[in-house]
Design a protein around this motif. Sequence first.
Motif, PDB file in Angstrom:
ATOM      1  N   SER A 146      13.530  -5.290   4.605  1.00 17.58           N
ATOM      2  CA  SER A 146      13.274  -3.846   4.589  1.00 17.58           C
ATOM      3  C   SER A 146      12.501  -3.435   3.332  1.00 17.58           C
ATOM      4  O   SER A 146      12.114  -2.289   3.199  1.00 17.58           O
ATOM      5  CB  SER A 146      14.602  -3.083   4.649  1.00 17.58           C
TER       6      SER A 146
ATOM      7  N   THR B 253      17.559  -7.702   4.536  1.00 19.16           N
ATOM      8  CA  THR B 253      16.439  -8.407   3.930  1.00 19.16           C
ATOM      9  C   THR B 253      15.250  -8.215   4.870  1.00 19.16           C
ATOM     10  O   THR B 253      15.406  -8.333   6.079  1.00 19.16           O
ATOM     11  CB  THR B 253      16.797  -9.909   3.797  1.00 19.16           C
TER      12      THR B 253
ATOM     13  N   LYS C 254       0.828  -1.215   0.000  1.00 13.98           N
ATOM     14  CA  LYS C 254       0.000   0.000   0.000  1.00 13.98           C
ATOM     15  C   LYS C 254       0.857   1.258   0.000  1.00 13.98           C
ATOM     16  O   LYS C 254       0.498   2.279  -0.584  1.00 13.98           O
ATOM     17  CB  LYS C 254      -0.927  -0.010   1.215  1.00 13.98           C
ATOM     18  N   GLN C 255       1.961   1.191   0.681  1.00 10.21           N
ATOM     19  CA  GLN C 255       2.839   2.359   0.842  1.00 10.21           C
ATOM     20  C   GLN C 255       4.269   1.934   0.622  1.00 10.21           C
ATOM     21  O   GLN C 255       4.634   0.803   0.971  1.00 10.21           O
ATOM     22  CB  GLN C 255       2.746   2.815   2.292  1.00 10.21           C
ATOM     23  N   PRO C 256       5.129   2.815   0.113  1.00 12.54           N
ATOM     24  CA  PRO C 256       6.542   2.441  -0.005  1.00 12.54           C
ATOM     25  C   PRO C 256       7.167   2.248   1.380  1.00 12.54           C
ATOM     26  O   PRO C 256       6.760   2.921   2.331  1.00 12.54           O
ATOM     27  CB  PRO C 256       7.179   3.657  -0.686  1.00 12.54           C
TER      28      PRO C 256
ATOM     29  N   THR D  92      14.236  -5.316  -2.207  1.00 10.19           N
ATOM     30  CA  THR D  92      14.070  -5.859  -3.564  1.00 10.19           C
ATOM     31  C   THR D  92      13.190  -4.934  -4.398  1.00 10.19           C
ATOM     32  O   THR D  92      13.511  -4.618  -5.549  1.00 10.19           O
ATOM     33  CB  THR D  92      13.451  -7.278  -3.515  1.00 10.19           C
TER      34      THR D  92
END
Length: 454
Positions: A72, A70, A45-47, A75
């Motif tokens: 966070s 990994t 929904k959000q970065p 990717t």
Amino acid sequence: MAVVDKAVAGGGEAQQPEPAAEASTFAELGVCRELVEACDAMGWKQPTKIQAGAIPHALQGRDVIGLGQTGSGKTGAFALPIIQALLEHRQPFFACIMSPTRELAIQIAEQFEALGSAIGLVCSVLVGGVDRMQQVLSIAKRPHIVVGTPGRLLDHLKDTKGFSLTKVKYLVLDEADKLLNLEFKESLDDILKVIPKERRTYLFSATMTKKVSKLQRACLRNPVKVEVSSKYSTVDTLKQEWYFVPADYKDCYLVHVLNELPGSMIMIFVRTCESTRLLALTLRNLGFKALSISGQMSQDKRLGALNKFKAKDFNILICTDVASRGLDIQGVDVVMNYDIPMNSKDYVHRVGRTARAGQSGYAVSFVNQYEAEWFKLIEQLLGREIPDRKVDMDEILILREHISDSKRIALTKLREDGGHKKRRKAAEDDDDEEEEAPRGHRQKSRSFKKSSRR
Ligand code: AMP
């Protein structure tokens, strides 16, 4: 090389990657409509913070150094700009992503495929331990994205007809700190030689080691640095150590370390409710002021026990992860992991009971031969190695007989309590247990405790 920007983010305890505080949507970061829809379909929904920090710079054509673990959302931070660029300039072998492990390579490819499913993105995974012929067939499909571990990637570059990275526009070095291990070094160097210099490079790493910054200087042009502290990092004021302990001697090591820390406020974590009581009784028989809280006690009793600990009537509290959850415990000097948690995140929660608000603290783990793997996973989650300590075995053996006696007496008492129902009641009466410990034995124990501190 110039590091021109830095987005530093704090920690939290959520299971999902932390969303960025300021950037509220992917569209605001400059992500195109097709990919915003793809993020939506993934439930993003959000970065996350690393995405909010990296994506706008990457979309402007900058090289990026991302410091984050990994988990966070890293990717997505490199996949979205790469796929967006691919939409404008479709070509096979557009990007090459290198990862130190097969599992990570597969996960990365899965995210690329999910984000690119609506636009017909083709991805190939080239990792060791998998049939080469299958990989040759997937290379024949002329994928847009190649994700691989250095060794196998290089094998294909040498042996597989039609496979070349000379047109690559984007290179990603994921978990660069691990990619720089000796085992990968040669393959990595050889691959870097055949990838064109005119390209964008993204380097992600849990930490900025000397080797990583050397690689950065050799590989990146005028990069922007985006850093997010891990949700699962531990504070610098916490000293962490571990002992490798043969399973049969765990109690001896524990008592040895307890003897080194007289008067400290100590929380000891064990795996099961039964072990909390057994260990508390054993330690009391040895003269320690130990108290247990377990899921077999009512919330009231648990809080009662906790208050005794806070008031320092008892300086050792033995508990499970579940029993201690939600309890607000301040002023703990030491956290001991008598049993190593299978879930690495529990380690971070446990040791977070000490070294709070800038205070110093100490966490010590007793790792037996069966738990070594779990402890490795904990170190991976933290992104660093925890130093180990060694003990003179003679000192441990001196303790052994006496501790065995104390444990036998504790076990007899638990058996006498008998049956589940009775045990529950006994757990609730835990506060009175000191009075119940065999007198003669306790006296003997006290003198033992002193002598063992010589
Ligand atoms: P990574 O750190 O890239 O391994 O990502 C860890 C997990 O976070 C993966 O399961 C991703 O699908 C998920 N993820 C990545 N970005 C987001 C986001 N913006 N919102 C929610 N979950 C995300």
